[in-house]
Write a protein that holds these residues in place. Structure first.
Motif, PDB file in Angstrom:
ATOM      1  N   TYR A  10      54.961  45.145  47.504  1.00  0.00           N
ATOM      2  CA  TYR A  10      55.726  45.049  46.253  1.00  0.00           C
ATOM      3  C   TYR A  10      57.229  45.031  46.537  1.00  0.00           C
ATOM      4  O   TYR A  10      57.960  44.155  46.059  1.00  0.00           O
ATOM      5  N   VAL A  14      59.950  42.056  45.852  1.00  0.00           N
ATOM      6  CA  VAL A  14      61.040  42.324  44.909  1.00  0.00           C
ATOM      7  C   VAL A  14      62.375  41.979  45.560  1.00  0.00           C
ATOM      8  O   VAL A  14      63.240  41.332  44.959  1.00  0.00           O
ATOM      9  N   LEU A  51      51.335  44.949  40.462  1.00  0.00           N
ATOM     10  CA  LEU A  51      52.571  45.676  40.196  1.00  0.00           C
ATOM     11  C   LEU A  51      53.737  44.709  40.010  1.00  0.00           C
ATOM     12  O   LEU A  51      54.589  44.907  39.133  1.00  0.00           O
ATOM     13  N   GLN A  54      53.229  43.240  36.535  1.00  0.00           N
ATOM     14  CA  GLN A  54      53.535  44.203  35.477  1.00  0.00           C
ATOM     15  C   GLN A  54      55.030  44.366  35.264  1.00  0.00           C
ATOM     16  O   GLN A  54      55.481  44.640  34.151  1.00  0.00           O
ATOM     17  N   ASN A  55      55.797  44.205  36.326  1.00  0.00           N
ATOM     18  CA  ASN A  55      57.246  44.392  36.231  1.00  0.00           C
ATOM     19  C   ASN A  55      58.015  43.085  36.075  1.00  0.00           C
ATOM     20  O   ASN A  55      59.242  43.050  36.237  1.00  0.00           O
ATOM     21  N   TYR A  57      57.944  40.113  37.733  1.00  0.00           N
ATOM     22  CA  TYR A  57      58.409  39.311  38.865  1.00  0.00           C
ATOM     23  C   TYR A  57      57.553  38.068  39.103  1.00  0.00           C
ATOM     24  O   TYR A  57      58.057  37.036  39.566  1.00  0.00           O
ATOM     25  N   THR A  71      63.747  35.490  36.835  1.00  0.00           N
ATOM     26  CA  THR A  71      64.298  36.843  36.683  1.00  0.00           C
ATOM     27  C   THR A  71      65.774  36.800  36.329  1.00  0.00           C
ATOM     28  O   THR A  71      66.463  37.809  36.378  1.00  0.00           O
ATOM     29  N   LYS A  75      66.293  42.356  31.287  1.00  0.00           N
ATOM     30  CA  LYS A  75      65.308  43.009  30.425  1.00  0.00           C
ATOM     31  C   LYS A  75      65.973  44.047  29.549  1.00  0.00           C
ATOM     32  O   LYS A  75      66.544  45.016  30.031  1.00  0.00           O
TER      33      LYS A  75
END
Length: 243
Positions: A10, A14, A51, A54-55, A57, A71, A75
């Protein structure tokens, strides 16, 4: 250590996405390829990918793989009651607040209606633009009851009004009602924001209450369409749980 491999995956992705190494639309390696790379199971890989999804990405498309999302949009929490200073610290992006107006004025008919007060009742009027990475992409217009919010200055509004209210005036801010819509950009929007050719903005109207339910603030947060997405967390409650 094995149990944390999904977190390593993850964090690795990221960093690559945030750094621009992986552009929007890029396809990630398959679960099998990632399992070999990280010397782990597909189940662990799947946890890392979930993950990322969910975030915000990546987007996982069944039968096709995982793709990097855009991105570039920041947010903005819908249901949270967060100051811009707190939000900008979370975003980790270069930003500053430009204060155009901090003055105490009669509410007038329109704002009096929003705050349920008399038209001649004094309110603080604050107009600020939020510049992120060199572009003014948010315009915040706030009205606060002067009888509750005292001695507001340009220095305070340039930093954090909520920090001043909570730490200096010891007010307890409790909750807000929010209304979100898309509206045609106004002359003020074009004057105080870098809208380019945009003709519309996203408007979030907020009605903020103290712990004793007093409505003390009305705000219009106006956002450039291409830079913001509004996020919320929703959990379904099973009918079994409620019966």
């Amino acid at each position: 250590m094995t149990n944390n491999i999904f977190l390593t995956l993850y964090k690795d992705y990221v960093e690559r996405i945030d750094a621009g190494i992986l552009q929007s639309g890029s396809k990630l390696p398959s679960e099998n390829e990632l399992a070999v790379t990280y010397q782990t199971s597909r189940e662990t890989v799947r946890k890392g990918l979930n993950l990322l999804a969910q975030n915000g990405y990546i987007n996982k498309v069944k039968g096709k793989g995982s793709f990097v999302l855009d991105t570039g949009r920041l947010k903005f929490p819908v249901s949270g009651l967060v100051s811009y200073k707190e939000l900008s610290e979370r975003l980790g992006k270069k930003s500053r607040t430009l204060v155009y107006v901090t003055e105490c004025v009669p509410a007038g008919d329109k704002i009096a209606k929003e705050l349920h007060i008399r038209a001649n009742q004094p309110v603080w009027k604050v107009i600020r633009a939020r510049e992120i990475e060199g572009e003014r992409i948010i315009l915040d217009i706030d009205y606060l009851l002067a009888e509750i919010v005292t001695n507001l200055t340009k220095e305070i509004t340039a930093d954090s009004i909520y920090q001043y209210l909570e730490q200096e005036l010891h007010l307890k801010i409790s909750y807000a009602e929010k209304v979100i819509c898309v509206e045609r950009a106004t002359e003020m929007d074009h004057q105080y924001m870098d809208l380019r050719d945009d003709t519309h903005v996203v408007v979030v109207r907020g009605y903020v209450h103290l712990e004793d339910t007093t409505l003390f603030q009305y705000t219009e947060s106006r956002h450039r369409l291409d830079k913001f997405q509004f996020v919320d967390f929703a959990r379904r409650i099973s009918m079994v749980e409620t019966s």
